[in-house]
Design a protein around this motif. Sequence first.
Motif, short mmCIF file in Angstrom:
data_model
loop_
_atom_site.label_atom_id
_atom_site.label_comp_id
_atom_site.label_asym_id
_atom_site.label_seq_id
_atom_site.Cartn_x
_atom_site.Cartn_y
_atom_site.Cartn_z
N LYS A 256 0.82 -1.20 0.00
CA LYS A 256 0.00 0.00 0.00
C LYS A 256 0.86 1.26 0.00
N ASN A 257 1.94 1.23 0.78
CA ASN A 257 2.84 2.39 0.82
C ASN A 257 3.52 2.61 -0.51
N VAL A 258 3.88 1.50 -1.18
CA VAL A 258 4.51 1.64 -2.51
C VAL A 258 3.53 2.27 -3.49
N TYR A 259 2.28 1.78 -3.49
CA TYR A 259 1.29 2.36 -4.40
C TYR A 259 1.02 3.82 -4.06
N LYS A 260 1.01 4.14 -2.77
CA LYS A 260 0.74 5.51 -2.34
C LYS A 260 1.82 6.47 -2.83
N ASN A 261 3.08 6.01 -2.82
CA ASN A 261 4.20 6.87 -3.22
C ASN A 261 4.62 6.65 -4.67
N TYR A 262 3.80 5.93 -5.43
CA TYR A 262 4.18 5.61 -6.80
C TYR A 262 4.34 6.86 -7.66
N ARG A 263 3.47 7.86 -7.45
CA ARG A 263 3.55 9.09 -8.21
C ARG A 263 4.86 9.82 -7.93
N GLN A 264 5.28 9.81 -6.68
CA GLN A 264 6.55 10.46 -6.36
C GLN A 264 7.72 9.76 -7.04
N PHE A 265 7.64 8.41 -7.12
CA PHE A 265 8.70 7.68 -7.83
C PHE A 265 8.76 8.11 -9.29
N ILE A 266 7.59 8.25 -9.93
CA ILE A 266 7.55 8.64 -11.35
C ILE A 266 8.13 10.04 -11.53
N GLU A 267 7.75 10.97 -10.66
CA GLU A 267 8.25 12.34 -10.78
C GLU A 267 9.76 12.40 -10.58
N THR A 268 10.25 11.64 -9.62
CA THR A 268 11.71 11.60 -9.40
C THR A 268 12.43 11.04 -10.62
N ALA A 269 11.87 10.00 -11.22
CA ALA A 269 12.49 9.43 -12.42
C ALA A 269 12.51 10.44 -13.56
N LYS A 270 11.45 11.23 -13.69
CA LYS A 270 11.42 12.26 -14.73
C LYS A 270 12.50 13.31 -14.49
N GLU A 271 12.65 13.74 -13.21
CA GLU A 271 13.68 14.74 -12.90
C GLU A 271 15.07 14.20 -13.23
N ILE A 272 15.29 12.94 -12.92
CA ILE A 272 16.59 12.34 -13.24
C ILE A 272 16.81 12.31 -14.74
N SER A 273 15.76 11.99 -15.48
CA SER A 273 15.87 11.96 -16.94
C SER A 273 16.18 13.36 -17.50
N TYR A 274 15.51 14.40 -16.96
CA TYR A 274 15.79 15.77 -17.40
C TYR A 274 17.24 16.14 -17.10
N LEU A 275 17.70 15.79 -15.91
CA LEU A 275 19.07 16.11 -15.52
C LEU A 275 20.08 15.41 -16.44
N GLU A 276 19.78 14.16 -16.78
CA GLU A 276 20.66 13.42 -17.68
C GLU A 276 20.73 14.11 -19.04
N SER A 277 19.59 14.58 -19.53
CA SER A 277 19.55 15.26 -20.83
C SER A 277 20.37 16.55 -20.79
N GLU A 278 20.24 17.32 -19.71
CA GLU A 278 21.00 18.57 -19.58
C GLU A 278 22.50 18.30 -19.52
N MET A 279 22.90 17.24 -18.79
CA MET A 279 24.32 16.90 -18.71
C MET A 279 24.85 16.51 -20.09
N TYR A 280 24.05 15.79 -20.87
CA TYR A 280 24.48 15.41 -22.21
C TYR A 280 24.65 16.65 -23.09
N GLN A 281 23.72 17.61 -22.98
CA GLN A 281 23.84 18.84 -23.76
C GLN A 281 25.08 19.63 -23.35
N LEU A 282 25.34 19.68 -22.04
CA LEU A 282 26.53 20.39 -21.57
C LEU A 282 27.80 19.75 -22.10
N SER A 283 27.83 18.42 -22.08
CA SER A 283 29.00 17.72 -22.61
C SER A 283 29.18 18.01 -24.09
N HIS A 284 28.08 18.05 -24.84
CA HIS A 284 28.16 18.34 -26.27
C HIS A 284 28.70 19.76 -26.51
#
Length: 671
Positions: free
Chosen positions: A56-84
């Motif tokens: 139940k706790n995992v399902y309750k916090n599932y949205r937060q997990f998705i948002e955190t994964a999106k933030e990590i993906s955005y950060l990865e994209s920015e780091m790739y652009q900076l490296s380029h």
Amino acid sequence: MSETGNRLRKLLESPNFDPQNYVKQLSQQSDGDRDLQEHRQKIQNLADETAQNLKKNVYKNYRQFIETAKEISYLESEMYQLSHILTEQKSIMESITQALLSTDKDETSKEMQAAFPKETEELKQRTLTSLLEKVEGGKNILDTPGRHLVYNGDLVEFDADNMSPIQKVHAFLMNDCLLIATWLPNRRGTVKYRYNALYDLESFAVVNVKDNPPMKDMFKILMFPESRIFQAENSKIKKEWLEILDETKKNKVTKDRHKPEEEEAPTSPARAEVSTNPFDQEDDEPPAAGESVDLGLDWIQELPEDLDVCIAQRDFEGAVDLLDKLNEYLKDQPVTQRVKELRLKVEERVRQLTEVLVFELSPDRSLRGQSTKACELFLKNRAAAVQTAIRQLRIEGATLLYIHKLCNIFFTSLLETAKEFEMDFAGNTGCYSAFVVWSKSAMRMFVDAFSKQVFDSKEGLSTAAECVKVAKEHCQQLTDIGLDLTFSLQSLLVKDIKAALQSYNDVIIEATKHRNSEEMWRRMNLMTPEALTKLKDEMRSCGIGSFDQYTGDDCWVNLSYTVVAFTKQMMGFLDEGLKLYFPELHMVLLESLREIILVAVQHVDYSLRCEQDPEKKAFIMQNATFLHDTVLPVVERRFEECVGKPAKQLQDLRKSTRPVRINPESTISMV
């Protein structure tokens, strides 16, 4: 959740919860297998509820997990652009440099080479200076002229004894030394490291450490009187460190080899320095003109490093052989300045070798260093002696006689070994754990020989019980010296004893069923007074003191042959089972007794229901009363006296099988 479940949850979640004490108390308080099964179900229900809450706790916090994964993906994209972007800027800078160099190549080529050489001393020193500005306490390292940086990188240092990580370090390899700096936890400005150690390239040897997962990508630096182990980030960086260290050490040796030999200084009236080096050969005569010593041989150049390795590995004979070889080579050679420098280096190693040798030969050190090996050899020798003695023991026809001899040999040897061990290793408490482990291993060897003779040979239960009793008595004698192996003996025998109890239980049940099939429900006639007296003595030894009330005139017994035979056989099984008893066999023995009693009781009950003759019914009822009121209480009492707690299963069985009258017309049965 119920109140009982809440109490159980609070108990398991308490910080002072001790699983061993909890299980011990639970075993003592429970009456049998049913209570343990119920408690197991409660714990399982609590585990299921906890798992459900976690989901139940995992399902309750599932949205937060998705948002955190999106933030990590955005950060990865920015780091790739900076490296380029950085890569593009680097390409632009290189193209500008090439354009500047090509504008006036002929006129400025020399100036550019002088100002921006690929690998010049000035550039290397500037690089070293900029890096050492980040090291706290490393300013004086630049005082040596000509010193420059060769290689540097992060490493992790491990403890050489237990191979656990100690700290993160940064290593600076220079053309003549190696600097180790530790990371600062709290950085101050540009300072990132703190000075830890500085080693001359000739003062240590580099050794590759073989990968042994999870310990991998490591190499060792050996120097007297210590060694340090470092781990690189990956195998590629480790290979680079090993290759560059080896190449830098060789370059330094080559550079020293090609230094022009200095002319000897003019003699002075000053007193000559007296060398304490026993390997030093003084030669006061000046070298002849034009004579020189060839010190460019590989084994001479590597001699200081080889001596360091020998000292670190305690290879004293190898070190002495190297020194003898050097003295033999320099015996007839002139004493030049380079020879003196070499002798100074060797003399320092000789001093280190002497200190290490004295330290290793000190009494305390010798005992500490060799005590473990001596303990292993001693116990190995004693194990072989015990095994040989057991193998040489002749297998006699009588099993009990063989077991007496086997126990006498084994436990006497174990007792003598313990006394000798305590005398030889009294000052080394760390060896006692090895003795305990050895004792348990020896006990397994003893039980193997014991079980082959007692259980594999299909001996009767009475013989097996006597043999186990003898082994327990001998094992108890070891407690006089503080060694208790009773639990080990019981745990090794429990499997065979269970099988023996079950086998004998099956024999009694089959014999009882066979007698029941031939039951005629007639009184016993023993024919002679001697036979009646013998039967009374047997019953009295079984604990049935009221047997006289069931005997009649002459040689008659007011019980059937089947019931008397069953009583004698069951009481014998009880006596032998109690001799074999220990806690792990509690339920096994109880269930066996219950099964045996149930066979007899069911036969009596069946006979009561089927018999139509009132006189025979009364006789059957008398036998049922004897079993219920005389035999079963004796079984319960003797079991409780030996074990220390009541046999609840037998009590319940007796209550459920009490004989009653169904109607006034003497129709009798058991319920």
